[in-house]
Design a protein around this motif. Structure first.
Motif, PDB file in Angstrom:
ATOM      1  N   LEU A  15     -11.141  18.027  -1.911  1.00  0.00           N
ATOM      2  CA  LEU A  15     -11.481  17.065  -2.937  1.00  0.00           C
ATOM      3  C   LEU A  15     -10.278  16.349  -3.307  1.00  0.00           C
ATOM      4  CD1 LEU A  15     -13.612  15.849  -4.848  1.00  0.00           C
ATOM      5  CD2 LEU A  15     -12.919  17.630  -6.371  1.00  0.00           C
ATOM      6  N   PHE A  16      -9.185  17.107  -3.263  1.00  0.00           N
ATOM      7  CA  PHE A  16      -7.987  16.473  -3.373  1.00  0.00           C
ATOM      8  C   PHE A  16      -7.538  15.463  -2.316  1.00  0.00           C
ATOM      9  CE2 PHE A  16      -3.623  15.844  -5.225  1.00  0.00           C
ATOM     10  CZ  PHE A  16      -2.824  15.759  -4.188  1.00  0.00           C
ATOM     11  N   VAL A  17      -7.698  15.758  -1.056  1.00  0.00           N
ATOM     12  CA  VAL A  17      -7.215  15.078   0.146  1.00  0.00           C
ATOM     13  C   VAL A  17      -8.172  13.845   0.209  1.00  0.00           C
ATOM     14  CG1 VAL A  17      -7.125  14.936   2.445  1.00  0.00           C
ATOM     15  CG2 VAL A  17      -6.298  16.917   1.463  1.00  0.00           C
ATOM     16  N   MET A  18      -9.531  14.116  -0.091  1.00  0.00           N
ATOM     17  CA  MET A  18     -10.275  12.910  -0.091  1.00  0.00           C
ATOM     18  C   MET A  18     -10.154  11.655  -1.119  1.00  0.00           C
ATOM     19  SD  MET A  18     -12.063  13.239   2.630  1.00  0.00           S
ATOM     20  CE  MET A  18     -13.349  11.924   2.411  1.00  0.00           C
ATOM     21  N   THR A  19      -9.619  12.270  -2.335  1.00  0.00           N
ATOM     22  CA  THR A  19      -9.318  11.683  -3.627  1.00  0.00           C
ATOM     23  C   THR A  19      -8.120  10.740  -3.408  1.00  0.00           C
ATOM     24  OG1 THR A  19     -10.546  12.971  -5.057  1.00  0.00           O
ATOM     25  CG2 THR A  19      -9.175  11.459  -6.042  1.00  0.00           C
ATOM     26  N   ASN A  20      -7.185  11.357  -2.643  1.00  0.00           N
ATOM     27  CA  ASN A  20      -5.730  10.743  -2.689  1.00  0.00           C
ATOM     28  C   ASN A  20      -5.553  10.128  -1.222  1.00  0.00           C
ATOM     29  OD1 ASN A  20      -4.322  11.408  -5.354  1.00  0.00           O
ATOM     30  ND2 ASN A  20      -5.743  13.299  -4.665  1.00  0.00           N
ATOM     31  N   CYS A  21      -6.013  10.502  -0.226  1.00  0.00           N
ATOM     32  CA  CYS A  21      -5.725  10.050   0.906  1.00  0.00           C
ATOM     33  C   CYS A  21      -6.721   9.060   1.623  1.00  0.00           C
ATOM     34  CB  CYS A  21      -5.500  11.069   2.074  1.00  0.00           C
ATOM     35  SG  CYS A  21      -4.112  12.213   1.414  1.00  0.00           S
ATOM     36  N   THR A  22      -7.064   7.749   1.143  1.00  0.00           N
ATOM     37  CA  THR A  22      -8.045   6.840   1.528  1.00  0.00           C
ATOM     38  C   THR A  22      -7.487   6.494   2.890  1.00  0.00           C
ATOM     39  OG1 THR A  22      -7.112   5.093   0.421  1.00  0.00           O
ATOM     40  CG2 THR A  22      -8.927   6.343  -0.675  1.00  0.00           C
ATOM     41  N   GLN A  23      -8.608   6.335   3.913  1.00  0.00           N
ATOM     42  CA  GLN A  23      -8.440   5.721   5.148  1.00  0.00           C
ATOM     43  C   GLN A  23      -8.334   3.956   5.072  1.00  0.00           C
ATOM     44  OE1 GLN A  23      -7.883   7.265   8.117  1.00  0.00           O
ATOM     45  NE2 GLN A  23      -7.615   9.035   7.201  1.00  0.00           N
ATOM     46  N   PRO A  24      -7.476   3.423   5.780  1.00  0.00           N
ATOM     47  CA  PRO A  24      -7.658   1.841   5.717  1.00  0.00           C
ATOM     48  C   PRO A  24      -9.056   1.223   6.063  1.00  0.00           C
ATOM     49  CG  PRO A  24      -6.166   2.706   7.800  1.00  0.00           C
ATOM     50  CD  PRO A  24      -6.384   3.652   6.647  1.00  0.00           C
ATOM     51  N   LYS A  25      -9.573   0.386   5.371  1.00  0.00           N
ATOM     52  CA  LYS A  25     -10.685  -0.089   5.735  1.00  0.00           C
ATOM     53  C   LYS A  25     -10.535  -0.924   6.989  1.00  0.00           C
ATOM     54  CE  LYS A  25      -9.864  -4.487   3.224  1.00  0.00           C
ATOM     55  NZ  LYS A  25     -10.375  -5.536   2.102  1.00  0.00           N
ATOM     56  N   ILE A  73      -2.169  -8.160   1.157  1.00  0.00           N
ATOM     57  CA  ILE A  73      -2.738  -9.042   2.232  1.00  0.00           C
ATOM     58  C   ILE A  73      -3.104  -8.309   3.493  1.00  0.00           C
ATOM     59  CG2 ILE A  73      -1.685 -10.728   4.094  1.00  0.00           C
ATOM     60  CD1 ILE A  73      -2.016 -12.032   1.183  1.00  0.00           C
ATOM     61  N   ASP A  74      -4.216  -8.443   3.994  1.00  0.00           N
ATOM     62  CA  ASP A  74      -4.666  -7.630   5.099  1.00  0.00           C
ATOM     63  C   ASP A  74      -5.365  -8.534   6.245  1.00  0.00           C
ATOM     64  OD1 ASP A  74      -7.197  -8.818   3.970  1.00  0.00           O
ATOM     65  OD2 ASP A  74      -8.201  -6.735   3.877  1.00  0.00           O
ATOM     66  N   ASP A 106      -5.166   0.429  13.108  1.00  0.00           N
ATOM     67  CA  ASP A 106      -5.551   1.861  12.616  1.00  0.00           C
ATOM     68  C   ASP A 106      -4.933   2.379  11.433  1.00  0.00           C
ATOM     69  OD1 ASP A 106      -7.268   1.645  15.053  1.00  0.00           O
ATOM     70  OD2 ASP A 106      -5.490   2.988  16.020  1.00  0.00           O
ATOM     71  N   GLU A 107      -3.408   2.227  11.090  1.00  0.00           N
ATOM     72  CA  GLU A 107      -2.735   2.534   9.942  1.00  0.00           C
ATOM     73  C   GLU A 107      -3.155   1.699   8.784  1.00  0.00           C
ATOM     74  OE1 GLU A 107       1.186   4.342  10.383  1.00  0.00           O
ATOM     75  OE2 GLU A 107       0.953   4.434  12.656  1.00  0.00           O
ATOM     76  N   TYR A 108      -3.010   0.361   9.010  1.00  0.00           N
ATOM     77  CA  TYR A 108      -2.895  -0.294   7.994  1.00  0.00           C
ATOM     78  C   TYR A 108      -4.053  -1.258   7.657  1.00  0.00           C
ATOM     79  CZ  TYR A 108       1.965   0.929   7.435  1.00  0.00           C
ATOM     80  OH  TYR A 108       3.280   1.410   7.024  1.00  0.00           O
ATOM     81  N   GLY A 109      -5.115  -1.247   8.416  1.00  0.00           N
ATOM     82  CA  GLY A 109      -6.513  -1.847   8.469  1.00  0.00           C
ATOM     83  C   GLY A 109      -6.203  -3.461   8.195  1.00  0.00           C
TER      84      GLY A 109
END
Length: 481
Positions: A15-25, A73-74, A106-109
């Motif tokens: 739960l902690f990982v999923m909450t704090n480590c979001t993947q770039p869109k 900016i993306d 992949d890293e920054y979306g």
């Protein structure tokens, strides 16, 4: 008991990982083409940067990516150098770009919108200094390169801009419009063979809508193009005032409507330099007021320029050139001075005011909007220099922008000998219909704001009164309904 505790611990860690480590869109290319029926629309705003393989390090790239992340900016326009990737015929060097694309996407979306140029020496007439702007001797070689390039990155990149500023001799040496059209047809066919879902973008037109007209009307290029790109550097490499950007966009759109196939329109290179030597800026533009081409005024210009472009309701995307100023050690094409001073940060990433302005603009226009210039009632003096523009957000809030035009050609010398302070002042009132206001805020270009008390609500309209404007400043009102 032990197994239960272990399960609980693993569950809490997950739960902690999923909450704090979001993947770039994932990159979103749909937003780069405005729907025909959109009443409200949000122009995609991004930045540009070039990455010479000879001098660019992974540290530089990551610093740029972190800057994009900080500024929110993306969208990023970059360049793939045909001359560098295929320096020898049929010998490709992908290493740099594999690493770059993987990091950016992949890293920054990041949504990458690359342009592809220039001619490698082996496919040119052989001038070892100026080979890169030669029309290639063999167009089919460009098609082969584009097929291989798109095939390699088609899972991560979905737009491909072919060439850069072909209406300038420095980038298409012969000026042969017909030859350029045939060249782009070869490249476009190759892109579509490699990825039928990809969009082909016409190399950015620097100045001339007539060049686009010839390509479409006389040489049948329109069916091979999905997106038309244009550039704008008024008041840096052109004597035309920034306010003429509206007409510039209208001229391009007219060509698309008359001879095109409903292509989307981008302004994927636009900027304003912070270079000035006395009153001299470039061979095309001289400053008159003492604030022109300073870092502080670049921020004002950025807000003016982007909002003017957005006000036309014709653009789908806009990218500001560029991320950072160039160090003296880096070579440039063309103007050796202004090209080094177009960034929103300095070479060491110290921010210029324009960085904060870009953040503020995107925050203020964070949802779809439409232009309401034709609904505004503004009392103007005769021969007024005032510019007033309005936007209604889809939540009902209204944004009003006002300033005094800096470049008014008939009121200033073409080549001033000395810079002067801008002592102009105007007071205007602005009436806006169909808005119920309970709060009005006034901001500067950096987002510094305060409550504005000089307004009056009459029925479903509001009047902003005693708006006192000074030269070189911008006044940004947000009317919260």
């Amino acid at each position: 008991m032990y197994s239960v505790n272990r399960t609980m611990i693993f569950g809490l860690l997950f739960l902690f990982v999923m909450t704090n480590c979001t993947q770039p869109k994932a990159p979103d290319y749909q937003r780069l083409v405005k729907p025909d029926d959109a009443e409200y629309y949000q122009v995609a705003i991004g930045l540009c940067e070039d990455y010479p393989e000879e001098t660019t390090t992974m540290d530089i790239i990551r610093n740029d990516m972190e800057l994009l992340k900080r500024t929110g900016i993306d969208l990023l326009r970059i360049s793939f150098g045909w001359d560098a990737i295929e320096a020898e015929k049929d010998q490709y060097d992908w290493l740099f770009w594999d690493d770059y694309v993987n990091m950016a996407v992949d890293e920054y979306g990041i949504t990458l919108v690359p342009y592809v140029c220039y001619t490698p020496l082996w496919n040119s007439r052989g001038d070892t200094l100026w080979f890169w702007n030669d029309p290639p001797l063999d167009f089919d070689e460009f098609g082969e390169f584009m097929f291989d390039l798109v095939t390699r990155y088609k899972d991560k990149i979905k737009t491909w801009e072919l060439w850069n500023e072909p209406d300038l001799d420095i980038y298409w040496d012969t000026g042969d419009v017909g030859a350029f059209a045939e060249f782009i047809k070869v490249g476009s066919k190759a892109v579509k063979r490699a990825d039928p879902d990809a969009k082909v973008v016409l190399g950015g037109i620097a100045y001339h809508a007539s060049f686009l007209e010839k390509l479409f009307r006389d040489y049948g290029l329109s069916p091979f193009i999905d997106i038309v790109n244009m550039h704008n550097y008024y008041e840096t490499w052109s004597e035309r005032p920034v306010e003429d950007i509206v007409q510039n966009i209208a001229d391009m759109q007219r060509v698309i409507e008359t001879y095109g196939n409903s292509q989307a329109l981008w302004m994927a290179e636009v900027g304003y330099s912070t270079f000035r030597r006395g009153s001299y800026v470039s061979s095309s533009y001289y400053a008159y007021y003492d604030y022109e081409h300073t870092p502080e005024y670049q921020a004002v210009d950025l807000f003016k320029r982007i909002s003017l472009a957005a006000s036309t309701e014709k653009l789908s995307a806009l990218t500001w050139y560029e991320i950072k100023d160039l160090p003296l050690s880096e070579e440039v094409i063309g103007d050796n001075y202004n090209n080094r001073h177009l960034g929103i940060v300095y070479p060491d990433y110290r921010p210029k005011p324009a960085q904060q302005t870009l953040i503020f603009f995107n925050r203020l226009f964070s949802q779809p909007y439409k232009n309401i210039d034709d609904q505004l009632n503004v009392n103007l003096l005769e021969h007024s220099d005032a510019q007033v523009h309005g936007f209604r957000l889809n939540n009902g809030d209204v944004i009003i922008l006002a300033w005094l035009a800096t470049c008014v050609p008939e009121k200033r010398p073409a080549k001033p000998q000395e810079l002067v302070p801008d002592n102009r002042h105007e007071i205007i009132n602005i009436s806006i219909p169909d808005v119920t206001a309970y709060e009005v805020q006034l901001f500067d270009e950096l987002g510094n704001g305060s409550s504005w008390k000089n307004f009056q609500v009459e029925g479903n309209s509001i009047q902003l009164f005693n708006v006192e404007m000074s030269g070189g400043k911008i006044y940004i009102f947000k009317i919260v309904s």
